[in-house]
Design a protein around this motif. Structure first.
Motif, PDB file in Angstrom:
ATOM      1  N   ASN A 139       0.667  -1.192   0.201  1.00  0.00           N
ATOM      2  CA  ASN A 139       0.005  -0.124  -0.133  1.00  0.00           C
ATOM      3  C   ASN A 139       1.013   1.284   0.119  1.00  0.00           C
ATOM      4  O   ASN A 139       0.258   2.349   0.259  1.00  0.00           O
ATOM      5  CB  ASN A 139      -0.885   0.210   1.277  1.00  0.00           C
ATOM      6  N   HIS A 140       2.129   1.055  -0.203  1.00  0.00           N
ATOM      7  CA  HIS A 140       3.077   2.267  -0.008  1.00  0.00           C
ATOM      8  C   HIS A 140       2.913   3.027  -1.209  1.00  0.00           C
ATOM      9  O   HIS A 140       3.491   4.353  -0.869  1.00  0.00           O
ATOM     10  CB  HIS A 140       4.530   1.789   0.612  1.00  0.00           C
ATOM     11  N   PHE A 141       2.960   2.788  -2.217  1.00  0.00           N
ATOM     12  CA  PHE A 141       3.228   3.522  -3.540  1.00  0.00           C
ATOM     13  C   PHE A 141       4.310   4.514  -3.474  1.00  0.00           C
ATOM     14  O   PHE A 141       4.289   5.537  -3.641  1.00  0.00           O
ATOM     15  CB  PHE A 141       1.808   4.495  -3.623  1.00  0.00           C
ATOM     16  N   CYS A 142       5.622   3.748  -3.242  1.00  0.00           N
ATOM     17  CA  CYS A 142       6.770   4.671  -3.363  1.00  0.00           C
ATOM     18  C   CYS A 142       6.910   4.958  -5.038  1.00  0.00           C
ATOM     19  O   CYS A 142       6.229   3.977  -5.747  1.00  0.00           O
ATOM     20  CB  CYS A 142       8.070   3.635  -3.296  1.00  0.00           C
ATOM     21  N   THR A 143       7.210   6.149  -5.159  1.00  0.00           N
ATOM     22  CA  THR A 143       6.892   6.589  -6.605  1.00  0.00           C
ATOM     23  C   THR A 143       7.421   5.952  -7.866  1.00  0.00           C
ATOM     24  O   THR A 143       6.950   5.781  -9.199  1.00  0.00           O
ATOM     25  CB  THR A 143       7.191   8.215  -6.835  1.00  0.00           C
ATOM     26  N   TYR A 144       8.426   5.220  -7.642  1.00  0.00           N
ATOM     27  CA  TYR A 144       9.538   4.572  -8.613  1.00  0.00           C
ATOM     28  C   TYR A 144       8.778   3.116  -8.730  1.00  0.00           C
ATOM     29  O   TYR A 144       9.223   2.484  -9.783  1.00  0.00           O
ATOM     30  CB  TYR A 144      10.859   4.510  -8.375  1.00  0.00           C
ATOM     31  N   CYS A 145       8.010   2.661  -8.049  1.00  0.00           N
ATOM     32  CA  CYS A 145       8.064   1.246  -7.799  1.00  0.00           C
ATOM     33  C   CYS A 145       6.668   0.599  -8.732  1.00  0.00           C
ATOM     34  O   CYS A 145       5.529   1.249  -8.579  1.00  0.00           O
ATOM     35  CB  CYS A 145       8.011   0.821  -6.218  1.00  0.00           C
ATOM     36  N   VAL A 146       6.612  -0.266  -9.240  1.00  0.00           N
ATOM     37  CA  VAL A 146       5.541  -0.987  -9.779  1.00  0.00           C
ATOM     38  C   VAL A 146       4.819  -2.227  -9.126  1.00  0.00           C
ATOM     39  O   VAL A 146       3.876  -2.546  -9.541  1.00  0.00           O
ATOM     40  CB  VAL A 146       6.056  -1.845 -11.170  1.00  0.00           C
TER      41      VAL A 146
END
Ligand code: SF4
Length: 426
Positions: free
Chosen positions: A140-147
């Protein structure tokens, strides 16, 4: 995690009467379990497309499937249109449909009934002594680089009962080392907290409680987990690192040493918080080995930001770092919001500098083990040599018999180098 998913897929295929084969040419079913974390991983899959077409011409009943993160994040099937000759294209969670789909495509294959949740499929573990146990999937974290959030969906945790049943069953079949897997493994929470033992010493953090429960299973000798997030390294989880069966290692991704970059990455921790967390861990367990993940060349990363990463590396005195040059992943928040403005050459230069620092630090740190004794879990044998990891997850090698595979040996280190510690069994 993909390896563990592949073990589940293998178990499904075995139940349908299929056996594994070393060569693609002799297969009746080929399934590729894909990774999307970097562009190169996906490009490799496109490279297979021509091979599939050729193989299908030679063997019309061949079934080709692609699963894993690539179909997971390709909801509009834009990538699938470039993959000719592919019969099945499905995200990991849909692997429970495989028996039905495969038996429709090839009526010689035996259909079987499966539970709805793919995590309840028992993996076909390739190694009798060591096993991965997935406790959570999605994030649920949605690090901006991560798919990951788009490829695997939102966080979903397995029940405590399921996890303990699997761990106990592994222990009874000879498994000695368990690696708990989750995208943010220390954010795991129990849907069935009533199954925790009444004498469990931890009160707040379910993951710490889980580590304690697994520590109580006879015959399990080592427990490892990956990957933890700094935000959830609270006092109980840090204390649980001292439980007797825990390895003397923690993998704690930092990604950057610059608070500005961390903010753009949406990591939800800054440099100071990370440094403070490492300090707390070392206060609790001074000789613990620590590993991390770092991305260099993220959007907007300046020379000063990169210098911050190098200085954080020195301050944390990491034992190992998995370093990556940033590559834009289509569909991620970073791809939409930021410009990929660090040149390829500059990314490579920063990666080289970080890699050099890592090798210097690791070589220096490994010298500490010279003359000391380490407990090695032997998992490989090759031409007179046994190999395996110490509790610090350092790769070690010593002369020994093949029969030592699957045992833990005490080894006196005589020649430590950057990537391997050599020694003699005591
Ligand atoms: S924590 Fe961030 S990097 Fe890790 S899986 Fe979740 S979104 Fe990806």
């Amino acid at each position: 995690m993909n390896k563990n998913d592949s073990e589940r897929i293998e178990s499904i295929l075995q139940s349908m009467g299929l056996k594994s084969t070393e060569k693609m040419e002799s297969a009746d079913v080929i399934l590729l379990n894909t990774c999307s974390v970097r562009e190169t991983a996906e490009n490799r899959i496109f490279g297979y497309a021509e091979t599939f077409l050729r193989l299908k011409e030679e063997k019309p009943h061949l079934v080709v499937g692609i699963t894993g993160c690539m179909p997971g994040r390709d909801a509009k099937q834009a990538m699938k249109s470039r993959l000719h000759g592919v019969d099945l294209y499905f995200p990991t969670k849909d692997m429970v449909m495989l028996p039905q789909w495969l038996s429709e495509l090839n009526p010689n294959l035996r259909p079987i009934d499966l539970h709805e949740d793919y995590l309840s499929v028992k993996p076909a573990h390739s190694n009798r002594f060591q096993a991965f146990v997935t406790i959570q999937t999605g994030c649920n974290h949605f690090c901006t680089y991560c798919v990951v959030p788009s490829a695997r969906g939102l966080e979903r945790n397995r029940s405590l009962k399921d996890i303990l049943d699997e761990a106990k069953s592994l222990a009874s079949s000879g498994c000695k080392e368990i690696t708990l897997l989750g995208q943010i493994v220390n954010h795991w929470s129990a849907s069935d907290p009533e199954n925790f033992s009444v004498n469990n010493p931890y009160k707040e953090n379910d993951f710490a409680k889980l580590l304690w429960e697994i520590n109580q299973i006879d015959d399990i000798e080592r427990i490892h987990f990956t990957a933890a997030h700094p935000l959830y390294m609270d006092d109980e989880v840090i204390d649980a690192l001292t439980l007797p069966k825990q390895v003397n290692y923690i993998h704690l991704p930092v990604q950057s040493g610059s608070s500005d970059v961390l903010k753009r990455m949406n990591r939800r921790h800054n440099r100071e918080f990370y440094l403070e967390t490492i300090k707390k861990i070392r206060n609790k367990k001074p000789d613990i080995a620590i590993g991390t993940d770092i991305i260099v060349g993220f959007s907007g990363e300046t020379e000063k930001d990169f210098e911050d990463t190098l200085s954080l590396y020195r301050a944390c005195d990491f034992d190992i770092s998995y370093n990556a040059q940033y590559s834009v992943r289509p569909g991620t928040p970073a791809a939409k919001a930021f410009k990929d403005d660090v040149t390829k050459q500059e990314k490579k230069r920063r990666w080289d500098a970080l890699q050099e620092l890592m090798e210097d630090v690791t070589a220096r740190k490994n010298k500490v083990y010279d003359g000391g004794k380490l407990e090695i879990f032997v998992d490989q044998w090759n031409k007179e040599y046994c190999m395996g990891n110490s509790r610090e997850m350092k790769l070690c090698r010593f002369k020994g018999d093949r029969s030592l595979v699957g045992t833990i040996q005490t080894v006196k280190i005589t020649s430590p180098s950057t990537w391997i510690l050599e020694g003699d069994v005591v």
